[in-house]
Design an enzyme around this catalytic site. Structure first.
Site, PDB file in Angstrom:
ATOM      1  CB  THR A  28      -0.887   0.015   1.272  1.00  0.00           C
ATOM      2  OG1 THR A  28      -1.454  -1.272   1.436  1.00  0.00           O
ATOM      3  CG2 THR A  28      -2.008   1.016   1.156  1.00  0.00           C
ATOM      4  CE  LYS A 140       1.503  -3.944   4.036  1.00  0.00           C
ATOM      5  NZ  LYS A 140       1.447  -2.548   3.789  1.00  0.00           N
ATOM      6  CD  GLU A 173       4.182  -5.300  12.750  1.00  0.00           C
ATOM      7  OE1 GLU A 173       4.885  -4.801  11.868  1.00  0.00           O
ATOM      8  OE2 GLU A 173       3.410  -6.248  12.529  1.00  0.00           O
TER       9      GLU A 173
HETATM   10  C1  LIG Z   1       1.338  -4.814  10.226  1.00  0.00           C
HETATM   11  C2  LIG Z   1       2.098  -3.717   9.551  1.00  0.00           C
HETATM   12  N1  LIG Z   1       3.345  -3.429   9.956  1.00  0.00           N
HETATM   13  C3  LIG Z   1       4.064  -2.442   9.374  1.00  0.00           C
HETATM   14  C4  LIG Z   1       3.531  -1.683   8.340  1.00  0.00           C
HETATM   15  C5  LIG Z   1       4.355  -0.589   7.709  1.00  0.00           C
HETATM   16  O1  LIG Z   1       4.722  -0.940   6.397  1.00  0.00           O
HETATM   17  P1  LIG Z   1       5.058   0.134   5.256  1.00  0.00           P
HETATM   18  O2  LIG Z   1       6.037   1.110   5.847  1.00  0.00           O
HETATM   19  O3  LIG Z   1       5.648  -0.667   4.175  1.00  0.00           O
HETATM   20  O4  LIG Z   1       3.785   0.819   4.887  1.00  0.00           O
HETATM   21  C6  LIG Z   1       2.236  -1.950   7.896  1.00  0.00           C
HETATM   22  C7  LIG Z   1       1.651  -1.175   6.798  1.00  0.00           C
HETATM   23  O5  LIG Z   1       0.531  -1.346   6.396  1.00  0.00           O
HETATM   24  C8  LIG Z   1       1.499  -3.001   8.502  1.00  0.00           C
HETATM   25  O6  LIG Z   1       0.263  -3.314   8.090  1.00  0.00           O
END
Ligand SMILES: Cc1ncc(COP(=O)(O)O)c(C=O)c1O
Length: 275
Positions: A28, A140, A173
């Protein structure tokens, strides 16, 4: 607006393994001035995810072009990319041959109050723990049931994100973001060896910190350490960097390293837009 394997439409085959098993990956990212920010990095992470999940690689040039096409049409919003293993196989056995499914969609951006950036957000501490799963850590992937259960824990509109811990009591996180703390002038973020998503924003922020001699380390910390930290922030590709203002009854004002990183992040986004 959706494209499935390059065709307009939002109907997915019922046998697609993304639906059947969550057998796929997603990304995303924000769209500004018709451009999907850091698209190349998102495609790169997806490619690594495909390799780890043994998903046949889609045509990346085509996928990138489809993403650019929808971003250009929408002008602004949020772009989502999904790749699944494709259709086939009743059961877990990998279908052979397998043709991956590419999905690109664009959505209106969430209108977050400027207050979140200026003064920070309030965090809930989630009861739901992230289970250890080293083979999936960092990726992801489409299986997000832990985040869905964690996000269901609060309805209070004044709480904007939830902090997720693992079975070791380490902070991993947020439900939709990565976490950074400042301890004695050093920026720390967890290593994500057992769970969590290695965010694109987290990676960029670590690069920006290193390039500007802000001391930073990837290092595990627990909740008491986070509560004792001088500054706490969360980040993801869509929100950028938000300072954390409170966790339960522990409060912070926006600290100097958070401000510096927010400025560096905004400059980096501007240069990405101009490139
Ligand atoms: C569970 C989770 N952790 C971390 C992130 C951060 O990822 P990014 O920096 O790639 O958006 C996301 C982003 O949607 C997430 O869903």
């Amino acid at each position: 607006m959706h494209l499935i394997n390059g065709e307009p439409g939002a109907l997915l085959a019922v046998g697609d393994r993304g639906l059947q098993y969550g057998d796929g990956l997603f990304e995303t990212m924000p769209v500004q001035q018709g451009k999907a920010l850091f698209l190349h990095r998102h495609l790169q992470r997806m490619r690594q995810g495909c390799r780890r999940l043994l998903i046949a690689e889609p045509n990346w040039t085509l996928f990138g072009a489809e993403a650019e096409q929808l971003a250009a049409q929408a002008r602004q919003g949020v772009l989502k990319l999904i790749v699944t293993r494709g259709s086939g196989g009743r059961g877990y056995r990998l279908p052979n041959p397998a043709t991956p499914t590419r999905i690109v969609s664009v959505h209106p951006a969430t209108d977050y109050p400027a207050e979140f950036q200026q003064n920070g957000i309030h965090l809930h501490i989630c009861r739901h723990r992230l289970p250890d799963n080293p083979p999936l850590a960092g990726i992801k992937h489409l299986n997000r049931l832990d985040q869905i259960l964690a996000r269901a824990e609060w309805q209070d509109p004044d709480i904007h994100e939830g902090l997720m811990l693992d079975s070791r009591d380490c902070v991993v996180e947020g439900t939709m973001s990565n976490v950074l703390i400042v301890q004695d002038g050093v920026v720390l973020t967890p290593p994500l060896l057992y769970s969590g998503v290695a965010g694109i924003a987290r990676g960029l922020i670590l690069e920006l910190a290193e390039a500007t001699q802000i001391p930073c380390r990837i290092e595990a910390f627990d909740l008491p350490q986070l509560l004792a930290a001088d500054e706490v922030m969360v980040c993801n590709s869509v929100i950028g960097l938000w300072p954390v203002r409170s966790v339960v009854d522990r409060c912070w004002s926006v600290g100097p390293l958070t401000r510096r990183l927010m400025t560096l992040w905004q400059q980096r986004c501007r240069s990405e837009l101009e490139s």
